[in-house]
Design an enzyme around this catalytic site. Structure first.
Site, mmCIF file in Angstrom:
data_model
loop_
_atom_site.group_PDB
_atom_site.id
_atom_site.type_symbol
_atom_site.label_atom_id
_atom_site.label_comp_id
_atom_site.label_asym_id
_atom_site.label_seq_id
_atom_site.Cartn_x
_atom_site.Cartn_y
_atom_site.Cartn_z
ATOM 1 C CB VAL A 1 -0.894 0.004 1.269
ATOM 2 C CG1 VAL A 1 -1.701 1.294 1.385
ATOM 3 C CG2 VAL A 1 -1.836 -1.192 1.257
ATOM 4 N N GLY A 53 2.945 3.224 -4.970
ATOM 5 C CA GLY A 53 2.926 3.480 -6.415
ATOM 6 C C GLY A 53 2.521 2.313 -7.286
ATOM 7 C CG LEU A 54 3.633 -1.307 -6.679
ATOM 8 C CD1 LEU A 54 4.024 -2.624 -6.031
ATOM 9 C CD2 LEU A 54 4.343 -1.166 -8.034
ATOM 10 C CB SER A 79 -2.462 -0.957 -3.346
ATOM 11 O OG SER A 79 -3.011 -0.231 -2.304
ATOM 12 C CB SER A 80 -6.077 3.129 -3.602
ATOM 13 O OG SER A 80 -5.644 3.928 -4.666
ATOM 14 C CB ALA A 81 -6.679 1.954 -8.874
ATOM 15 C CG ASP A 124 -2.950 4.288 -10.695
ATOM 16 O OD1 ASP A 124 -2.250 4.635 -11.669
ATOM 17 O OD2 ASP A 124 -2.592 4.420 -9.512
HETATM 18 C C1 MEV Z 1 0.028 7.284 -10.195
HETATM 19 O O1 MEV Z 1 0.062 5.892 -10.416
HETATM 20 C C2 MEV Z 1 0.524 7.992 -11.408
HETATM 21 C C3 MEV Z 1 0.475 9.509 -11.356
HETATM 22 O O2 MEV Z 1 0.747 9.940 -12.697
HETATM 23 C C4 MEV Z 1 -0.873 10.024 -10.913
HETATM 24 C C5 MEV Z 1 -1.997 9.782 -11.907
HETATM 25 O O3 MEV Z 1 -1.747 9.548 -13.083
HETATM 26 O O4 MEV Z 1 -3.151 9.826 -11.454
HETATM 27 C C6 MEV Z 1 1.555 10.072 -10.457
#
Ligand code: MEV
Length: 322
Positions: free
Chosen positions: A105, A108-109, A111-113, A155
């Site tokens: 969590v 950046g992977l 997880s929430s989506a 995401d």
């Molecule tokens: C998040 O996975 C990627 C960002 O570009 C945000 C987005 O696209 O919503 C940082």
């Protein structure tokens, strides 16, 4: 009981600037969230998250909206469930929702989506509501907007559809044929951070007319288009170089960290075609692209540099029931 699984995602090129209209290339990868839903006491929705270690109970209030018991972390997910209950005309129903995930969590992977998409699918499944993938993606985006303020939507799209996707705001996504000729190794620094805050800060600088960032935005857009072409040609050397260039621009934009840079360098030294941070940066994860037989070496190098590594394959299916 209804059960759904949805994959994690990595951004191959184009994060941040995708929010401002540039294209981005992303892939769904085989780490999954799993949501199971069963009928519960009427008017009560209970959500428990194994990862977050919390259970929240939401009760249908007089005005029809659900009132939670203070577990704020699960409120965004409740927004998705509320929408599905509305669609199914099932406000008075009760649900028990259990969220489990192998996706770390806040790194950046996606997880929430992934969790929002598997929840939407599982709840709709239990209620017998037939939804298209586009509808699931749209419903899940309610949560994304609540958590990440101004997400591009990449995401939710990638976890819904799976595969490799070229994404640009306002245009239909282009789905690329996944390949097994290349491996993605993820390196997690373990430092979690808020995507919403990082995206807001970058957005503020762009709005204020930061010329350097605007130039970077155009350059990253060009990198993604070249990355798309390289991927179509299966030219992974070129794709790796473009990822390296993208990382350098993200570093100059101030969203990398020394930990991320170390993992990126370790992966490159171990023979990866290229490596870069993935997602919003500021901590979180990096990815390396490598030959399938070099995945082990790259993983070891990432671990030796202090990261947790995951050697992953592209998920071709996206969200699924069962
Ligand atoms: C998040 O996975 C990627 C960002 O570009 C945000 C987005 O696209 O919503 C940082």
């Amino acid at each position: 009981m209804s059960i759904a699984h949805a994959p994690a995602k990595v951004i191959i090129t184009g994060e941040h600037f995708v929010v401002h209209g540039q294209p981005a290339l992303a892939a769904a990868v085989n780490l999954y969230s799993t949501v199971s839903v069963e009928a519960g006491s009427p008017g009560i929705v209970e959500i428990s998250s194994t990862e977050l270690g919390v259970t929240a109970r939401f009760q249908a209030g007089k005005e029809g909206s659900f009132i939670g018991d203070g577990h704020r972390m699960l409120e965004p997910l409740m927004l998705v469930i509320e929408k599905i209950l509305d669609r199914a005309g099932g406000r008075g129903l009760g649900l028990r929702v259990r969220v489990e995930s192998e996706i770390p969590v806040g790194v950046g992977l996606g997880s929430s989506a992934s969790t929002a998409v598997s929840t939407a699918t599982a709840v709709a499944g239990l209620l017998g509501l037939k939804l298209t993938r586009d509808q699931i993606c749209e419903l899940a985006s309610v949560q994304e907007r609540s958590i990440h303020k101004k997400p591009s939507g990449i995401d939710a799209l990638v976890t819904t559809y799976g595969g490799v996707v070229l994404f640009k705001l306002g245009q239909p996504p282009f789905h690329l044929e996944p390949t097994d000729d290349v491996r993605i190794v993820i390196g997690n620094t373990g430092a979690s951070r808020s995507t919403g805050d990082l995206v807001s800060r970058m957005g503020h600088r762009i709005q204020m007319g930061d010329m350097d960032l605007m130039r970077m935005s155009d350059a990253v857009g060009q990198i993604t288009l070249k990355a798309f072409e390289a991927y179509m040609r299966r030219d992974f050397h070129q794709l790796g170089q473009l990822m390296d260039e993208n990382h350098e621009l993200l570093r100059q934009a101030g969203v990398s960290t020394s930990q991320l840079d170390n993992l990126v360098e370790a992966a490159r030294d171990a023979g990866a075609f290229g490596a870069k941070l993935t997602g919003a940066g500021g901590g979180g994860c990096m990815i390396a692209l490598c030959r399938p037989d070099e995945g082990g070496r790259v993983s070891k190098a990432i671990e030796a540099a202090g990261g947790r590594s995951y050697s992953v394959a592209v998920d071709r299916v996206g969200v699924r029931i069962g």
